[in-house]
Enzyme design. Sequence first.
Site, PDB file in Angstrom:
ATOM      1  N   PHE A   1       2.504  30.349 -20.653  1.00 11.01           N
ATOM      2  CA  PHE A   1       3.565  31.349 -20.753  1.00 11.01           C
ATOM      3  C   PHE A   1       4.802  30.914 -19.966  1.00 11.01           C
ATOM      4  CE2 PHE A   1       5.763  35.097 -19.189  1.00 11.01           C
ATOM      5  CZ  PHE A   1       5.861  35.893 -20.312  1.00 11.01           C
TER       6      PHE A   1
ATOM      7  N   LYS B   1       5.976  36.492 -13.256  1.00  8.88           N
ATOM      8  CA  LYS B   1       5.686  35.524 -14.313  1.00  8.88           C
ATOM      9  C   LYS B   1       6.874  35.478 -15.267  1.00  8.88           C
ATOM     10  CE  LYS B   1       1.557  35.406 -16.293  1.00  8.88           C
ATOM     11  NZ  LYS B   1       0.427  35.682 -17.218  1.00  8.88           N
TER      12      LYS B   1
ATOM     13  N   ASN C   1       6.225  29.719 -15.611  1.00  7.38           N
ATOM     14  CA  ASN C   1       5.934  29.637 -14.182  1.00  7.38           C
ATOM     15  C   ASN C   1       5.684  31.030 -13.594  1.00  7.38           C
ATOM     16  OD1 ASN C   1       6.272  26.894 -14.252  1.00  7.38           O
ATOM     17  ND2 ASN C   1       8.376  26.935 -13.491  1.00  7.38           N
TER      18      ASN C   1
ATOM     19  N   ILE D   1       3.995  29.596  -7.590  1.00 10.23           N
ATOM     20  CA  ILE D   1       2.601  29.665  -7.147  1.00 10.23           C
ATOM     21  C   ILE D   1       1.632  29.453  -8.306  1.00 10.23           C
ATOM     22  CG2 ILE D   1       3.049  31.156  -5.163  1.00 10.23           C
ATOM     23  CD1 ILE D   1       2.238  33.549  -6.853  1.00 10.23           C
ATOM     24  N   GLY D   2       2.150  29.229  -9.494  1.00 12.13           N
ATOM     25  CA  GLY D   2       1.285  28.989 -10.633  1.00 12.13           C
ATOM     26  C   GLY D   2       2.085  28.560 -11.846  1.00 12.13           C
TER      27      GLY D   2
ATOM     28  N   ASP E   1     -10.334  34.259 -22.043  1.00 15.45           N
ATOM     29  CA  ASP E   1      -9.941  33.101 -21.230  1.00 15.45           C
ATOM     30  C   ASP E   1     -10.494  33.272 -19.811  1.00 15.45           C
ATOM     31  OD1 ASP E   1      -8.830  30.645 -20.780  1.00 15.45           O
ATOM     32  OD2 ASP E   1      -6.795  31.388 -20.439  1.00 15.45           O
TER      33      ASP E   1
END
Length: 875
Positions: free
Chosen positions: A526, A543, A528, A521-522, A639
Amino acid sequence: MAAIAQQLLNPVVVFYISLFFLSMNSIVVIVNSAADTTFTPSDNYLIDCGSSSTSNLHNGKTFKSDKQSTSYLSTKSDIQVAVPSADVPSPIYLTARIFVEESTYVFRMVRPGWHWIRLHFFPMENSEFDLTHSVFSVETDDVVLLHSFSITNKTTWIMKEYLLNVTTERVTLRFSPLRNSAAFINAIEVVSAPDSLISDVGSSIVPIGEFTGLSTHSYQTLYRLNMGGATITPNNDTLGRTWEPDLRYLMARGLAKTVSVAPSIITYPEGVSPLIAPNLVYATAIEMADARVTNPNFNVTWRFDIDPAFGYVLRLHFCDIVSKALNDLYFNVYINGKMAISALDLSSITGDLAVPYYKDIVANASVLSDKLMIQIGPINQETGSVNAILNGLEVLKMSNSVGSLDGEFGVDGSKSSSAGTKGTVAAVGFAMMFGAFVGLGAMVIKWYKRPQDWERRNSFSSWLLPLHAGHSSFMTGSKNSGGSQKSGYGNFYSSTLGLGRYFSFAELQEATKNFDQNAVIGVGGFGNVYIGVLDDGTQVAVKRGNPQSEQGITEFQTEIQMLSKLRHRHLVSLIGYCDENSEMILVYEYMSNGPLRDHLYGKNLPPLSWKQRLEISIGAARGLHYLHTGAAQGIIHRDVKTTNILLDENLIAKMADFGLSKNAPTMEQTHVSTAVKGSFGYLDPEYFRRQQLTDKSDVYSFGVVLFEVLCARPAINPALPREQVNLAEWAMQWKRKGLLDKVIDPHLVGVINPESMKKFAEAAEKCLADYGVDRPSMGDVLWNLEYALQLQEASSQAKKDEENRAAAEAATAAAPSPRAVIPPIPTTADVKANADHRSTGGDDDDDEPAAQVHAISEDSGTAMFAKQLTEINGR
């Protein structure tokens, strides 16, 4: 003598003698009871700061000038100011003492124990300093009372009340100006409190059970309410407390009803001192009203603003003044939706009506958000009356694991030589571990692992991510890392450390179906991010770091360090981690609606309304404001962008991805020197030029986000003409021309209130100032966004009211006028029949209309209106 003895043995005389002694015993009991209602403090310092004379208050208190005893004040430089009059409740607010450098008041204690500390502030106008710009801290040798405190309203007076368990021969109050500012104080109270006021034991909600160690904490009074009653002033409270009415905190007032009795009927039982709360508190209450709703089993709710970074003691006061008989009242008490007291039966506890009872309930971060909700409601069973009551409420903020009541840092080690010894052995051990964590990185996490998976899954850390364990003093291993940690919460925090639940690699493989690419989903630097489902059905975001990336290792460490000391409704929560073999995996709460950017452009999702965009922006601003001010040292996200603002199933915004975050500069610093990192299009130009990072760098990035929200286009779009590539520059050009409405998202045209958009755009423009000093704080940005939302809601409500009015007028115009019905001329037979009906006791003519009114009252307003239209059209 024999005659006298014989007379004394007379049964009648014996009876009266017995009655006399019985009466004497009763008198003694009454006197003792009365004695319990008074309290004479052994320490009673009332200081009118900056005054040249004694101040006698209308409530009988006498405040002495701090000039009258040189032993109170120690300062190298101070200023006295006074005003002739002001709209304040007491003359103690008409004088003040101002400090331009660290200064102390010292009070010697006659006896140790609980003491009130009350600090009075009023930023009076004077020729020396603008006190509305004062920023300062106040602390004792052990406890931080105020950190970066300020009052920006010239007409506001404030009293801060604390309750400290003093164990030393003196109490020192240290005033420290911050940011080249000044500190000030109008009056100080240091007064003994009864030992019985705070016991050591309370009830915890999570985990459910007994909580010990209350006497080892310090407290700040946030709320003290007299439910259903008027203000109780210090004149009517032996301990000088103020109890305010609950009305302003009561939600859905139509569901609540006030009830009261004569205070004289309140009878205190053995073990409950009248000093806990005066009988005026127990003589009034809020009960459930006859709200005329379909389901009478509703809750009565009070809502309060709190800081979720702290634990709280909630003292609930009950006294059954509503029941007519014993064992008729059973009800539940909830705190933030969780059961706090189940089926409370006051009769079985007190044995009588109108007898006070109170209960202390401890609530921590696992229960709280930025709002505290107290609810009472019936038990939904056919047992007794359908009712619930609450007579009084006190909300006391607890000092955290390092002895602070404001912010998440303790008193500086150089100022408190005993600070390092106050924590428990466990706290010191864990502080050492966290100090090693900074140096050894992921190796410490491997050391922390235990061989048995079941141990990890069933430990407290499996279910709770505490707030204070990741405090910077733990991270650095300084000599103050033990802080003023105490038993109770301190041990609880130390035992969990903030790393969350430990997951085995096999568990996460199963949760993500072996890291299926379809579950991605992202994607970030760092690694996936996968959606996963735990064995209990909970959806999570997983993550998985890239083992070959040095950046990944740094981000992994930073993410844990940052999130272990953060918990806020608008920050994504870290649930746990895995560091098995070469794997570095972080597990977060799942945000089902993904990043904000997807809802603005590029994903063909339904467009967000302007109100939704405002609420999302406000949520993200609250998260950033908490980062900048709520953590111990302050944190700079570094960020901020729309892909790092995630939305849950209710479109609640939460800041995410703290891999680049940095601790904010300390009070002695103006910035953090560091290599430039972030995302193009969002980078603060001053930070880019000078490589000096401040929290205003986040503010700049957030300004870009605001224009993204308004214009629904990327921050950088190389496909566009050169002058349009950079959103910040392009939007600012149109803003300066006064034509920003020409470039906003087309979905907003015609529905956005112009004043709301203007306020929103002004906030964005201020964020994008070239220099950080010219940009607002995130707190100021948040205020402007909330104002923009108020403008939009007011406009929407006005428009809705106008539409309803127009619809009602149209319906009235469209409905035909009822034709007049001419009654027929009654015949002789009709008159006779009517007379016969009355003579036989028939119904009066008024009965039928009354029945019609009763029937109509049972219908809803809409049904009644429709019924009337049908009758009119049918004639």
